[in-house]
Design a protein around this motif. Structure first.
Motif, PDB file in Angstrom:
ATOM      1  N   PRO A 131      29.805  34.949  25.881  1.00  0.00           N
ATOM      2  CA  PRO A 131      29.770  36.197  25.107  1.00  0.00           C
ATOM      3  C   PRO A 131      29.277  35.956  23.692  1.00  0.00           C
ATOM      4  O   PRO A 131      29.420  34.861  23.145  1.00  0.00           O
ATOM      5  N   VAL A 132      28.679  36.963  23.089  1.00  0.00           N
ATOM      6  CA  VAL A 132      28.257  36.879  21.698  1.00  0.00           C
ATOM      7  C   VAL A 132      29.475  36.799  20.785  1.00  0.00           C
ATOM      8  O   VAL A 132      29.487  36.083  19.792  1.00  0.00           O
ATOM      9  N   SER A 180      36.744  39.618  25.839  1.00  0.00           N
ATOM     10  CA  SER A 180      36.359  38.579  26.796  1.00  0.00           C
ATOM     11  C   SER A 180      37.492  38.222  27.740  1.00  0.00           C
ATOM     12  O   SER A 180      37.268  37.546  28.754  1.00  0.00           O
ATOM     13  N   GLY A 181      38.713  38.656  27.429  1.00  0.00           N
ATOM     14  CA  GLY A 181      39.841  38.284  28.268  1.00  0.00           C
ATOM     15  C   GLY A 181      40.062  36.785  28.304  1.00  0.00           C
ATOM     16  O   GLY A 181      40.615  36.258  29.282  1.00  0.00           O
ATOM     17  N   ASP A 182      39.624  36.091  27.242  1.00  0.00           N
ATOM     18  CA  ASP A 182      39.722  34.623  27.155  1.00  0.00           C
ATOM     19  C   ASP A 182      38.953  33.928  28.273  1.00  0.00           C
ATOM     20  O   ASP A 182      39.291  32.802  28.656  1.00  0.00           O
ATOM     21  N   ARG A 183      37.929  34.589  28.783  1.00  0.00           N
ATOM     22  CA  ARG A 183      37.063  33.981  29.801  1.00  0.00           C
ATOM     23  C   ARG A 183      35.780  33.511  29.127  1.00  0.00           C
ATOM     24  O   ARG A 183      35.349  34.081  28.128  1.00  0.00           O
ATOM     25  N   ARG A 184      35.160  32.494  29.682  1.00  0.00           N
ATOM     26  CA  ARG A 184      34.073  31.798  28.986  1.00  0.00           C
ATOM     27  C   ARG A 184      32.701  32.411  29.223  1.00  0.00           C
ATOM     28  O   ARG A 184      31.823  32.320  28.367  1.00  0.00           O
ATOM     29  N   PHE A 185      32.491  33.006  30.410  1.00  0.00           N
ATOM     30  CA  PHE A 185      31.153  33.479  30.769  1.00  0.00           C
ATOM     31  C   PHE A 185      31.211  34.898  31.340  1.00  0.00           C
ATOM     32  O   PHE A 185      32.193  35.294  31.970  1.00  0.00           O
ATOM     33  N   GLU A 244      37.250  34.629  36.971  1.00  0.00           N
ATOM     34  CA  GLU A 244      36.929  33.904  35.748  1.00  0.00           C
ATOM     35  C   GLU A 244      35.805  34.578  34.963  1.00  0.00           C
ATOM     36  O   GLU A 244      35.368  34.061  33.935  1.00  0.00           O
ATOM     37  N   SER A 245      35.337  35.731  35.436  1.00  0.00           N
ATOM     38  CA  SER A 245      34.168  36.394  34.853  1.00  0.00           C
ATOM     39  C   SER A 245      34.571  37.520  33.902  1.00  0.00           C
ATOM     40  O   SER A 245      35.410  38.368  34.243  1.00  0.00           O
ATOM     41  N   ILE A 246      33.954  37.539  32.722  1.00  0.00           N
ATOM     42  CA  ILE A 246      34.235  38.577  31.732  1.00  0.00           C
ATOM     43  C   ILE A 246      33.858  39.955  32.279  1.00  0.00           C
ATOM     44  O   ILE A 246      34.557  40.947  32.035  1.00  0.00           O
TER      45      ILE A 246
END
Length: 377
Positions: free
Chosen positions: A312-313, A319-324, A333-335
């Motif tokens: 995320p920018v 983002s829910g503390d998710r990375r991608f 695991e997806s935003i």
């Protein structure tokens, strides 16, 4: 009659457009001036509550979309009207609609026996001819887009409880509703009618030009059959035959989104069509979300821009503390999944137009992301 450019109330200044074959007892569609739009929807004579039916005037034509924007499970009656002797010019991305075009979208729910609203995909009891059977439905709002010389004007009208007329509400509205599902479960929620600026914001899908444009009535969304009173017909062909569309190429050359529920279409086609109509008006190279780098409109083919392994920018609650945005094979695991499932105003996407999670849509996106190969290691 309300003057949108000053606090004064104005009386007249309307241009009545005569329509051939219209019932003598009913006034023809009336195109009001930009700065003197009426307070009541009925004064346009496009869709009106008459004799227990939300009735369509002469040459007011209903249409539908392959996949529609989700709005808290509301049903929608969409119509288009153009002045006599005018037509829209075909374009693959946008039609060039003539000045005077009026596009309406009425949001409503089927009624349950106890007076609550029903969550259902069944439209069979809604209609009386091309209009709506008012004893079977609860009307919420009718949104109008009117094509002026200087561009489109967005106007939100909210229906009264008696379902006799709708009133212009520039500041929007909120209605508390109880929804019952087919399994008997019941959910309370607040249906939010957008204000004037929110209407304009969503429909300005080019963030630089900030010009309001129709989102739904475009070639890829309209390229489908509709059950007209005269019989089933492809909508684009029908518009061409009635003089509402010029320059239509062969249908084999016209883009085509799919119905996101169509099990005969591929999972990829269904998910991309869903993202296109629900997210693509902001997530495109010139849209309001262009700085995010996440492109969810139909033409995007770069998987990274679609979100695969894209960070995320900005992090945080969104983002829910998710990375991608998308982790192939891992929707949890997806935003993207986090945001479309959320009802937190600080995290949910789309930001406007819903208070509820679209369960069918989120399940589709889960299935699609779960099917994607690869990883983000």
């Amino acid at each position: 009659m309300r003057n949108l450019l000053s606090p004064r109330w104005l009386g007249g200044a309307v241009l009545a457009l005569a329509l051939a074959g219209c019932d003598a007892s009913r006034e023809s569609v009336t195109l009001h001036e930009r700065d003197a739009v009426p307070d009541n929807l009925s004064q346009w004579h496009v869709v009106e509550a008459l004799d227990g039916t939300l009735s369509l005037n002469d040459r007011v034509t209903p249409y539908d979309l392959n996949t529609a924007l989700f709005t808290d499970y509301a049903h929608k009656l969409r119509t288009v009207w153009m002045p006599e002797g005018t037509s829209a010019a075909y374009g693959e991305e946008d039609f060039e609609y003539p000045v005077g075009t009026i596009i309406s979208k009425t949001f409503y729910y089927p009624l349950a026996e106890d007076g609550s609203v029903r969550r259902t995909d069944d439209y069979s009891q809604d209609f009386a001819g091309n209009g709506l059977n008012l004893s079977k439905v609860k009307l919420i709002e009718t949104r109008m887009l009117v094509k002026r010389v200087d561009g489109w004007q967005a106007l939100p009208y909210v229906w009264n409880e008696a379902q006799t007329d709708a009133v212009l509400e520039i500041a929007g509205d909120a209605k508390r509703l109880q929804m019952v599902s087919d399994d008997g479960s019941s959910t309370g929620f607040t249906y939010v009618v957008p204000d004037f600026n929110q209407c304009s914001g969503c429909h300005a899908d080019n963030h630089t030009k900030k010009a309001v444009r129709p989102i739904g009535p475009r070639a890829r969304h309209l390229n489908k059959s509709y059950a007209y009173e005269s019989g089933g017909e492809n909508q684009l062909i029908y518009w061409q035959q009635m003089g509402y569309l010029s320059g239509l190429p062969d249908l084999t050359e016209v883009p085509h989104n799919v119905n996101f529920k169509d099990a005969t279409a591929s999972l990829e086609e269904r998910a991309r069509s869903y993202l296109d109509i629900n997210c693509g008006h902001c997530h495109n190279p010139s849209g309001a979300a262009d700085t995010s780098g996440l492109m969810l409109y139909s033409a995007e083919q770069d998987m990274r821009k679609l979100g695969v392994c894209k960070p995320p920018v900005a992090a945080g609650t969104g983002s829910g503390d998710r990375r991608f945005a998308i982790v192939p094979g891992s929707p949890d695991e997806s935003i993207l999944n986090f945001r479309v499932e959320s009802t937190d105003p600080g995290a949910m996407m789309p930001e406007l137009g819903r208070s509820l999670t679209h369960e069918e849509g989120t399940e589709l996106l889960k299935d699609w992301i779960a099917s994607l190969p690869g990883n983000c290691s």
